[in-house]
Design a protein around this motif. Structure first.
Motif: not given
Length: 267
Positions: A37-40, A57, A59-60, A73, A100, A118-120
């Motif tokens: 998770l690169k940014e959120q 968010g 994702l990478n 997510a 991404q 935020i989780q995944y």
């Protein structure tokens, strides 16, 4: 009887040797890296029935040969005492190989969350049917970002399909950033039946952006819709659309001077 036992033993030893040699010759497969998770960012705004919680968010996927599929997510909001007051599972689209995935969403809450995270869930990995260079981006052009009186942002533009066949449905994501590049909000929309050479116009609204946030840049991206990479692979397998699709309207030269120019150059 002794001869038969010796024969069985030799065959067993040979099988062990072959198994050991084969395992030594085959290189160990590198472990796939998990999605990152690169940014959120999350924003909370007052609504008619409580509060609107919005998030964005990125994702990478660091694996250049595999799709990350069936990713979900989980957005969780807690109050000041740590009690959970918002929880939402959001199925995400497949994350392309070495690429991404930008995603956005919104949920309602009766109370105002003090913290949103935020989780995944870990992705299911599947090797792509084409080499990484076959998966081209969907070009986005003529993007305009306009702030509205209510504080929301209206984003418009056009998305192009670079492949030969029609893309049934594409997701367009817009991420708003400030002068330092920090993510401050985002929104998404869909465009359907995207044919090569006929870019459709998209319109989306991003709400819930803090009043003190100064939007300086909008990053817009488009991708195929679905939890697996199959739609993207089908487009890549069809090949790229030719760059020049219109025949020239000017008359051809009366004489082809290419041969003459080459001969003069050699002299």
């Amino acid at each position: 009887m002794i001869l038969r036992s010796r024969t069985v033993s030799l065959l067993a030893l040979g099988a062990i040797c072959l198994t050991g040699c084969a395992s030594e010759d085959q290189p160990a497969q590198p472990a796939l890296k998990p999605l990152a998770l690169k940014e959120q960012v999350s924003n909370i705004a007052k609504s008619a029935d409580g509060y609107a919680v919005s998030w964005a968010g990125v994702l990478n996927n660091a694996n250049p040969w595999h799709f990350g599929e069936h990713v979900v997510a989980t957005i969780v909001g807690h109050d000041a005492k740590g009690a959970e007051i918002v929880r939402m599972d959001q199925p995400l689209d497949a994350v392309p190989p070495g690429g991404q995935l930008a995603f956005t969403g919104q949920a309602s809450a009766a109370q105002k969350p003090a913290k949103v995270s935020i989780q995944y869930r870990p992705a299911q990995w599947r090797q792509a049917a084409r080499i990484p260079s076959a998966f081209h981006r969907f070009p986005v052009s003529r993007v305009q970002t306009m702030r509205q009186k209510d504080g929301s942002y209206l984003i418009t533009g056009y998305v192009t399909n670079p492949y030969r066949v029609t893309a049934g449905s594409l997701v367009v994501n817009a991420l708003l950033r400030d002068q330092s590049g920090k993510l401050v909000g985002g929104g998404s929309t869909f465009v359907d039946d995207v044919k090569a050479g006929s870019p459709p116009r998209f319109v989306l609204t991003v709400s819930g952006v803090p009043k003190n946030a100064k939007v300086a840049r909008t990053d817009v991206s488009a991708r195929t819709w679905g939890s697996t990479g199959k739609p993207y692979e089908e487009l890549a397998l069809a090949g790229m659309a030719p760059v020049h699709t219109v025949k020239p309207t000017t008359e051809p030269f009366a004489e082809d001077r290419r041969t003459q120019i080459v001969s003069e150059y050699k002299q």
